[in-house]
Motif scaffolding. Structure first.
Motif: not given
Ligand code: AMP
Length: 423
Positions: A1, A29, A34, A55-58, A314, A342-343
């Protein structure tokens, strides 16, 4: 990430209870997207965000939604639209988990077609602040006055490029029209092309913000390795079996272009003793849900899908993505490959292509600035290869004799194959 260690959620204006809630998920972080989207969404402006898969869009939109809504006001303050039921369910779960972990009284309802409308109406009586689902059912429930659209502050279009395509655009526009003009619209995807932007401009305000997540090279995460294997069309399934046997993936997603072929592929895999299931449109809602849950919790290690089924999903620990057919649109390749790696974990995307299909590999390399390595399965191992079209042709010429012989022995010794489900 991808995140910079000196950044934290506090600087972005995220409240202490949400920070504590995130920590329970080991999220400390903020990722790059984000860092950019949270403050931007908090201003109330319309936002288009593009960043790579996984990439953490949710959370990039859920956190500011939580910050902007008033938990004391009961009723819909955010509508989140998603192109598939599976993605909507995933987002809904994340919203519920965040509320629970943070100890905040924010409710979420899942509103999707094909599921019982009665139960959804019951759930809406609790007046959740967030509703997540598909545009068609959402519109239906707004018209029945079960969702009060006038309180809505934010509408999110998750996998927005897909939602603005012809088949979905009218329903999405209709949902937007039921809300007041001062609400904001947020669109996210890993692929936001010119056409998407043009349509986004039709529904968004002029001062819309466009944000891009940081990517070291292009939009495909660097931790995904890209391979291709040359095979004749009729050898593809055998090659798939060899790859699965040799690579022993923790979890593999297999992609086909035509959803109608999913069932037969699943049956063939099961026939060969490989525990697999599929997410296909024709299956009943519960079947789709079970297949996905079995895959998530590791009961099965192979999931067969088409592009439509897999957007935004995901799933932890998908080590391999295997393309049995190759998508002509590079965007689809990006979304498919993005199911693994992912991650920050490493992933392997393997395309099994005919010599004719190889030209798409070159196209992906150009568009996404990625490198593919040609491989082959040699003695159970994924090995570098320089096999050519000619080598394949030689093999085909030889094949009739071997095939004849094989059929002959098969007739004597084996009953005819049947791909009936072995469940
Ligand atoms: P998404 O791109 O929203 O599907 O998120 C991909 C995965 O990253 C999910 O499993 C999230 O829980 C996880 N995730 C999201 N934000 C962070 C973060 N800031 N740090 C670590 N993991 C995260």
């Amino acid at each position: 990430m991808e995140h910079t260690t000196e950044q934290n959620f506090e600087i972005l204006g995220v409240s202490q209870d949400l920070i504590a809630g995130l920590a329970k998920q080991n999220i400390i972080h903020p990722t790059d997207i984000q860092q950019k989207m949270i403050p931007a969404i908090c201003t109330g402006q319309d936002v288009v965000g593009r960043s790579e898969t996984g990439s953490g869009k949710t959370l990039a939109y859920l956190l500011p939604i939580f910050l902007r809504l008033d938990p004391n006001i009961r009723g819909t303050q955010a509508i989140i639209l998603a192109p598939t039921h599976e993605l909507a369910a995933q987002v809904h779960k994340q919203a519920e988990l965040l509320a629970k972990n943070a100890g905040v009284k924010v409710g979420s309802a899942l509103i999707i077609g094909t599921a019982g409308i009665q139960r959804q109406m019951e759930k809406l009586k609790e007046k959740p602040q967030i509703v997540v689902g598909s545009a068609g059912r959402m519109l239906d429930l707004i018209k029945r006055r079960k969702i009060q659209a006038h309180l809505v502050k934010t509408i999110v279009l998750d996998e927005g490029d897909r939602l603005l395509e012809d088949g979905n655009f009218a329903a999405v526009q209709a949902v937007i029209k039921t809300t007041l003009r001062d609400r904001q619209i947020v669109l996210l995807s890993a692929s936001v092309g010119g056409e998407t932007l043009q349509r986004a401009k039709q529904i968004m305000k002029e001062n819309m913000l466009q944000l891009e997540g940081e990517a070291k090279s292009g939009l495909v995460p660097e931790n995904i390795a890209h391979h291709y294997i040359l095979a004749n069309h009729r050898e593809k399934f055998l090659m798939l079996r060899k790859v699965l046997a040799g690579e022993k993936p923790t979890k593999a997603m297999i992609f086909l272009n035509n959803p109608e072929n999913i069932e037969v592929t699943v049956d063939k895999l099961n026939y060969h003793g490989i525990k697999a299931d599929g997410i296909y449109g024709q299956a009943g809602k519960t079947d789709r849900k079970t297949a996905l849950e079995d895959f998530r919790n590791g009961k099965i290690s192979v999931l067969v899908a088409s592009d439509i089924g897999a957007r935004g999903l995901d799933i932890q620990d998908v080590t391999h993505v295997i393309h049995m057919d190759i998508p002509e649109d590079p965007t689809q390749y990006l979304h498919r490959a993005g199911r693994c790696g992912r991650n920050g974990k490493s992933g392997c995307s393997i395309s099994i292509v005919t010599p004719y299909e190889r030209k798409w590999i070159h196209k992906y390399e150009k568009v996404w600035q990625i490198r593919f390595t040609q491989k082959d399965m040699v003695q159970g191992k994924l090995t570098d290869s320089d096999k050519t079209k000619k080598d394949l042709q030689k093999k085909t010429q030889k094949q009739p004799d071997t095939q004849k012989q094989k059929n002959h022995t098969q007739k004597k010794q084996k009953p005819k194959k049947s791909y009936a489900k072995k469940k």
